[in-house]
Scaffold this motif. Structure first.
Motif, PDB file in Angstrom:
ATOM      1  N   ALA A  48       0.835  -1.200   0.000  1.00  0.00           N
ATOM      2  CA  ALA A  48       0.000   0.000   0.000  1.00  0.00           C
ATOM      3  C   ALA A  48       0.870   1.251   0.000  1.00  0.00           C
ATOM      4  O   ALA A  48       1.869   1.314   0.711  1.00  0.00           O
ATOM      5  CB  ALA A  48      -0.904  -0.015   1.229  1.00  0.00           C
ATOM      6  N   LYS A  49       0.495   2.197  -0.811  1.00  0.00           N
ATOM      7  CA  LYS A  49       1.276   3.427  -0.931  1.00  0.00           C
ATOM      8  C   LYS A  49       1.280   4.174   0.392  1.00  0.00           C
ATOM      9  O   LYS A  49       0.252   4.337   1.039  1.00  0.00           O
ATOM     10  CB  LYS A  49       0.682   4.307  -2.028  1.00  0.00           C
ATOM     11  N   LYS A  50       2.445   4.609   0.798  1.00  0.00           N
ATOM     12  CA  LYS A  50       2.567   5.314   2.070  1.00  0.00           C
ATOM     13  C   LYS A  50       1.938   6.705   1.993  1.00  0.00           C
ATOM     14  O   LYS A  50       2.070   7.397   0.994  1.00  0.00           O
ATOM     15  CB  LYS A  50       4.042   5.447   2.465  1.00  0.00           C
ATOM     16  N   LYS A  51       1.278   7.084   3.063  1.00  0.00           N
ATOM     17  CA  LYS A  51       0.778   8.444   3.170  1.00  0.00           C
ATOM     18  C   LYS A  51       1.945   9.361   3.534  1.00  0.00           C
ATOM     19  O   LYS A  51       2.952   8.905   4.061  1.00  0.00           O
ATOM     20  CB  LYS A  51      -0.329   8.524   4.218  1.00  0.00           C
ATOM     21  N   VAL A  52       1.789  10.635   3.261  1.00  0.00           N
ATOM     22  CA  VAL A  52       2.909  11.569   3.408  1.00  0.00           C
ATOM     23  C   VAL A  52       2.636  12.614   4.481  1.00  0.00           C
ATOM     24  O   VAL A  52       1.571  13.254   4.490  1.00  0.00           O
ATOM     25  CB  VAL A  52       3.198  12.278   2.063  1.00  0.00           C
ATOM     26  N   ILE A  53       3.596  12.758   5.377  1.00  0.00           N
ATOM     27  CA  ILE A  53       3.570  13.836   6.370  1.00  0.00           C
ATOM     28  C   ILE A  53       4.688  14.812   6.006  1.00  0.00           C
ATOM     29  O   ILE A  53       5.845  14.430   5.916  1.00  0.00           O
ATOM     30  CB  ILE A  53       3.822  13.319   7.796  1.00  0.00           C
ATOM     31  N   VAL A  54       4.340  16.067   5.802  1.00  0.00           N
ATOM     32  CA  VAL A  54       5.332  17.087   5.471  1.00  0.00           C
ATOM     33  C   VAL A  54       5.536  18.007   6.668  1.00  0.00           C
ATOM     34  O   VAL A  54       4.577  18.564   7.204  1.00  0.00           O
ATOM     35  CB  VAL A  54       4.899  17.921   4.248  1.00  0.00           C
ATOM     36  N   PHE A  55       6.792  18.131   7.086  1.00  0.00           N
ATOM     37  CA  PHE A  55       7.155  19.101   8.117  1.00  0.00           C
ATOM     38  C   PHE A  55       7.767  20.302   7.397  1.00  0.00           C
ATOM     39  O   PHE A  55       8.852  20.193   6.830  1.00  0.00           O
ATOM     40  CB  PHE A  55       8.148  18.496   9.111  1.00  0.00           C
ATOM     41  N   TYR A  88       3.210   5.617   6.973  1.00  0.00           N
ATOM     42  CA  TYR A  88       3.440   7.036   6.692  1.00  0.00           C
ATOM     43  C   TYR A  88       4.909   7.295   6.386  1.00  0.00           C
ATOM     44  O   TYR A  88       5.799   6.670   6.973  1.00  0.00           O
ATOM     45  CB  TYR A  88       3.041   7.909   7.883  1.00  0.00           C
ATOM     46  N   LYS A  89       5.136   8.226   5.485  1.00  0.00           N
ATOM     47  CA  LYS A  89       6.485   8.666   5.145  1.00  0.00           C
ATOM     48  C   LYS A  89       6.633  10.130   5.510  1.00  0.00           C
ATOM     49  O   LYS A  89       5.820  10.963   5.120  1.00  0.00           O
ATOM     50  CB  LYS A  89       6.741   8.478   3.648  1.00  0.00           C
ATOM     51  N   VAL A  90       7.670  10.452   6.276  1.00  0.00           N
ATOM     52  CA  VAL A  90       7.919  11.831   6.692  1.00  0.00           C
ATOM     53  C   VAL A  90       8.842  12.527   5.682  1.00  0.00           C
ATOM     54  O   VAL A  90       9.864  11.977   5.290  1.00  0.00           O
ATOM     55  CB  VAL A  90       8.560  11.877   8.092  1.00  0.00           C
ATOM     56  N   ILE A  91       8.452  13.715   5.280  1.00  0.00           N
ATOM     57  CA  ILE A  91       9.306  14.545   4.433  1.00  0.00           C
ATOM     58  C   ILE A  91       9.717  15.768   5.236  1.00  0.00           C
ATOM     59  O   ILE A  91       8.862  16.530   5.704  1.00  0.00           O
ATOM     60  CB  ILE A  91       8.584  14.977   3.148  1.00  0.00           C
ATOM     61  N   ASN A  92      11.013  15.945   5.416  1.00  0.00           N
ATOM     62  CA  ASN A  92      11.539  17.096   6.143  1.00  0.00           C
ATOM     63  C   ASN A  92      11.750  18.224   5.154  1.00  0.00           C
ATOM     64  O   ASN A  92      12.679  18.209   4.356  1.00  0.00           O
ATOM     65  CB  ASN A  92      12.849  16.734   6.839  1.00  0.00           C
ATOM     66  N   ALA A  93      10.871  19.215   5.204  1.00  0.00           N
ATOM     67  CA  ALA A  93      10.958  20.362   4.300  1.00  0.00           C
ATOM     68  C   ALA A  93      11.372  21.608   5.078  1.00  0.00           C
ATOM     69  O   ALA A  93      10.834  22.693   4.887  1.00  0.00           O
ATOM     70  CB  ALA A  93       9.622  20.598   3.595  1.00  0.00           C
ATOM     71  N   LYS A 112       3.365  20.654  -5.123  1.00  0.00           N
ATOM     72  CA  LYS A 112       3.289  19.873  -6.361  1.00  0.00           C
ATOM     73  C   LYS A 112       3.261  18.381  -6.064  1.00  0.00           C
ATOM     74  O   LYS A 112       2.877  17.581  -6.900  1.00  0.00           O
ATOM     75  CB  LYS A 112       4.475  20.214  -7.270  1.00  0.00           C
ATOM     76  N   GLN A 113       3.688  18.002  -4.864  1.00  0.00           N
ATOM     77  CA  GLN A 113       3.639  16.596  -4.464  1.00  0.00           C
ATOM     78  C   GLN A 113       2.499  16.396  -3.467  1.00  0.00           C
ATOM     79  O   GLN A 113       2.254  17.252  -2.615  1.00  0.00           O
ATOM     80  CB  GLN A 113       4.963  16.170  -3.843  1.00  0.00           C
ATOM     81  N   PRO A 114       1.780  15.295  -3.559  1.00  0.00           N
ATOM     82  CA  PRO A 114       0.647  15.038  -2.657  1.00  0.00           C
ATOM     83  C   PRO A 114       1.104  14.933  -1.203  1.00  0.00           C
ATOM     84  O   PRO A 114       2.237  14.539  -0.916  1.00  0.00           O
ATOM     85  CB  PRO A 114       0.099  13.695  -3.159  1.00  0.00           C
TER      86      PRO A 114
END
Length: 232
Positions: A48-55, A88-93, A112-114
């Motif tokens: 299953a595709k991971k959901k994304v958490i953006v910080f 969930y996948k964390v993206i450090n922004a 631009k990214q979900p």
């Protein structure tokens, strides 16, 4: 005549063989292929595709001064998520030195990214620079609006910030109030004070007295986790 009789017999034999294949062997073979195909499909089915958490933040999110950026609170949240088996996948922004104005300019590219969860950590640099509170509030609101417009189902979280009264007590008070006001107006989850338990504690901050050490970030991660765990 003999050749014709032999040819007709040969045709009859072919027809009989064909009939046997389609009536007896054909269907089981098709089922067998379907079953095998299903097994192959199942074995190759992607996870299953991971959901994304953006910080989305400044040097606090980026982990300024740490030997390993994954030691920053966002990276520690990812480790907690992995340990619990959450998808969930964390993206450090985080970008060091970022102001709310800079964040408002940068957010369009990021969107631009979900994303599924958006954690906004900005404003600290505004306070240190004495930027008018009204300007900080306007920029934070604009960022929250853009996220909602692009991904209306995304869960939004606002990390509150406080500053020392270097710019005057009134400024510090108004600055602190901005986060609670925005959280209420936009119905978003509020982390009252990201640096709770760390701000002002010399042993938990680097030599600049502003950026947390690796130990300090562990406390920040707890401050964040308490507020977002129920959103996941």
């Amino acid at each position: 005549m003999i050749a014709v009789r032999h040819f007709k017999s040969f045709l009859a034999l072919l027809c009989a063989l064909a009939a046997t294949l389609f009536s007896c062997g054909g269907e089981p073979k098709e089922k067998s292929e379907t079953k095998a195909g299903s097994t192959e499909t199942a074995s190759k089915a992607p996870a299953a595709k991971k959901k994304v958490i953006v910080f989305f933040g400044n040097s606090l999110t980026a982990g300024y001064g740490l030997d390993d950026p994954s030691q920053a609170f966002a990276g520690l949240i990812q480790k907690r998520i992995d340990s619990l088996g959450l998808n969930y996948k964390v993206i450090n922004a985080g970008v060091s030195g970022e102001t709310t104005s800079g964040g408002n300019s940068r957010i369009d590219w990021l969107l631009k990214q979900p994303l599924d969860v958006f954690v906004l950590e900005l404003g600290g640099n505004d306070g240190l620079r004495g930027i008018p509170v009204s300007e900080t509030k306007k920029n934070l609101q604009a960022i929250l609006d853009k996220v909602k417009a692009k991904y209306p189902d995304a869960k939004r979280v606002l990390a509150g910030m406080q500053i020392p009264p270097n710019m005057g007590q009134q400024y510090a008070t108004e600055f602190k109030a901005v986060y609670g006001e925005l959280a209420k107006t936009n119905d978003v989850t509020l982390i009252p004070f990201l640096l709770e338990g760390v701000g002002g504690e010399s042993k938990l901050n680097q030599s600049d007295g502003i950026h947390p050490t690796a130990e300090g970030h562990k406390i920040l991660a707890e401050n964040v986790w308490i507020r977002i765990k129920d959103l996941l």
